[in-house]
Design an enzyme around this catalytic site. Structure first.
Site, PDB file in Angstrom:
ATOM      1  N   PHE A 129       0.857  -1.191   0.000  1.00 17.20           N
ATOM      2  CA  PHE A 129       0.000   0.000   0.000  1.00 17.20           C
ATOM      3  C   PHE A 129       0.895   1.244   0.000  1.00 17.20           C
ATOM      4  CE2 PHE A 129      -2.094  -3.406   2.431  1.00 17.20           C
ATOM      5  CZ  PHE A 129      -3.257  -3.581   1.704  1.00 17.20           C
ATOM      6  N   ASP A 188       1.135  -0.807  -5.120  1.00 14.42           N
ATOM      7  CA  ASP A 188      -0.083  -0.017  -4.943  1.00 14.42           C
ATOM      8  C   ASP A 188      -0.982  -0.249  -6.157  1.00 14.42           C
ATOM      9  OD1 ASP A 188      -0.788   2.424  -2.880  1.00 14.42           O
ATOM     10  OD2 ASP A 188      -1.800   2.684  -4.806  1.00 14.42           O
ATOM     11  N   ASP A 193       1.043  -0.942   5.488  1.00 14.12           N
ATOM     12  CA  ASP A 193       0.374   0.307   5.865  1.00 14.12           C
ATOM     13  C   ASP A 193      -0.916   0.467   5.061  1.00 14.12           C
ATOM     14  OD1 ASP A 193      -0.113   2.795   6.987  1.00 14.12           O
ATOM     15  OD2 ASP A 193       1.140   3.861   5.540  1.00 14.12           O
ATOM     16  N   CYS A 243      -4.739   2.518  10.786  1.00 17.63           N
ATOM     17  CA  CYS A 243      -5.137   3.921  10.950  1.00 17.63           C
ATOM     18  C   CYS A 243      -6.627   4.033  11.274  1.00 17.63           C
ATOM     19  CB  CYS A 243      -4.797   4.727   9.708  1.00 17.63           C
ATOM     20  SG  CYS A 243      -5.657   4.182   8.219  1.00 17.63           S
TER      21      CYS A 243
END
Length: 396
Positions: free
Chosen positions: A228, A250, A300, A340
């Site tokens: 990512f 990505d 991430d 996150c």
């Protein structure tokens, strides 16, 4: 200030602890007819003043607190005081990191609910997500002009969450001229390209700055997989740290193109980098099936949970990608893994990663914990401000 909100008996505890949100179910009655973003006073069941807030008739969070001081007037001077305090709190961080890109205002965590402001070189990018922030947009812009004369101000409130406040997504110039693309910022001696007009969030993930720096310590002579990868900023630290090779993965080709330019901006070795346009979940399985292994992996992913109903599914997603990552790590390899999702509490995230190690048949050592960079502070009265969790793990 004509409108006032009165609470049900016993529903004032959170406000007395200076939490900035008032939910609709706590309200007993409303005096006056406050509109979208109007300033109201909040009172307990006996009429005692508690706070001054912005009213939001369409949201479950019916009011967001500007101030707990009855004498404070919500005008441009108010916003200027709050923003100057936010800048002062970050001054050492900005100086130490040589930062020309940083978060100036972190909404509730800087006591300005719904107001997020990032500074990228000479451009201030605002994300105004609450009814009160929208109502006071002019005063916020005025305060920014006073603190940063000569800067351009651009709005990136083009997010669906605004609809919960009865607002339309919007973007565009608030002051000055449209940013000349791309904008280059510096952090820790590295140049990074920011796409203010079309990039994620306000254009860049400033909150991972410390985690990027941590990767540099685990990169010398290593093969690194950056999952990512977005614009490849983790890979810049890996390259500067002397990695043998780094692979950026990505699904966005424009992001990978930016990642390549970021390598070039810093005169790093492009021969040591691959840019792979692929779905991370599929590619991890492909690497596992091929027997491909790495020394260090960065995991991430984007937010997997926007609400509590999605949390169970998010746990499955985090567990799955971390399990496969561990399976393609060389013995003794390093995994830097992140969540996150604000709803994913730190202990739960650690448990998910530990369960992934069990399913992968690996031994896991958690070496360090990581979180959001210091320009993303957490107000003592607003624990929800802690959202970015990271672990540095050794896997055997």
């Amino acid at each position: 200030m004509s409108s006032a909100v009165y609470l049900q008996a016993g529903r004032d505890k959170s406000l007395k602890r200076k939490h900035p949100w008032l939910f609709s179910k706590a309200i007993k009655k409303i005096k006056g007819k406050p509109g979208l973003g109007d300033t109201v006073t909040i009172h307990d069941s006996e009429g005692k003043y508690l706070a001054t807030a912005a009213y939001s008739p369409h949201s479950q969070i019916r009011a967001r607190v500007w101030s707990f001081d009855e004498k404070e007037i919500i005008d441009q001077h108010f916003f200027e005081r709050r923003l100057r305090r936010a800048l002062e709190a970050r001054s050492q961080v900005i100086e130490d990191g040589g930062l020309t890109g940083y978060r100036l205002c972190a909404a509730e965590s800087d006591y300005l609910p719904g107001v997020t402001i990032d500074k990228f070189d000479n451009v201030l990018v605002c994300q105004l997500l609450s009814a009160g922030a929208e109502r006071h947009k002019g005063e916020i812009v005025g305060a920014l002009m006073a603190i940063f004369p000569g800067s351009s101000i651009y709005e990136r409130s083009d997010v669906d969450v605004r609809t919960k406040e009865g607002l339309e997504p919007i973007k565009g110039v608030l002051w000055g001229s449209e940013p000349t693309q791309p904008v280059l910022i510096e952090e820790n001696g590295l140049k990074l390209e920011v796409d203010i007009l079309e990039g994620h969030k306000t254009g860049f993930y400033l909150d991972q700055r410390d985690s990027r720096a941590a990767l540099e310590r685990f990169s010398k002579d290593k093969t690194v997989l950056n999952c990512f990868s977005y614009t490849g900023t983790f890979s810049l630290y890996a390259l500067r740290g002397g990695c043998k090779h780094v692979t950026n993965v990505d699904v966005s080709q424009p992001a990978l193109d930016t990642a390549k330019r970021n390598v070039e901006h810093n005169n790093l070795d492009l021969n040591k980098v691959d840019f792979v346009k692929q779905d991370v979940f599929k590619l991890l399985r492909q690497y596992r099936d091929e027997g491909k292994q790495f020394d260090t992996i960065v995991m991430d992913p984007p937010k997997f949970a926007d609400n509590k109903a999605q949390l169970t599914g998010a746990c499955r997603g985090y567990k799955d990608i971390n399990m496969i990552a561990m399976q393609i790590l060389k013995p003794g390899g390093t995994l830097l893994t992140f969540s996150c999702s604000g709803l994913m509490e730190q202990n739960l995230f650690q448990k998910v990663v530990a369960d992934a190690a069990l399913d992968a048949g690996k031994d896991l050592l958690i070496m360090e914990r990581l979180n959001q960079a210091a320009d993303h502070p957490i107000a003592g009265s607003y624990p929800e401000g802690f959202y970015l969790k990271g672990l540095i793990c050794k896997v055997y």
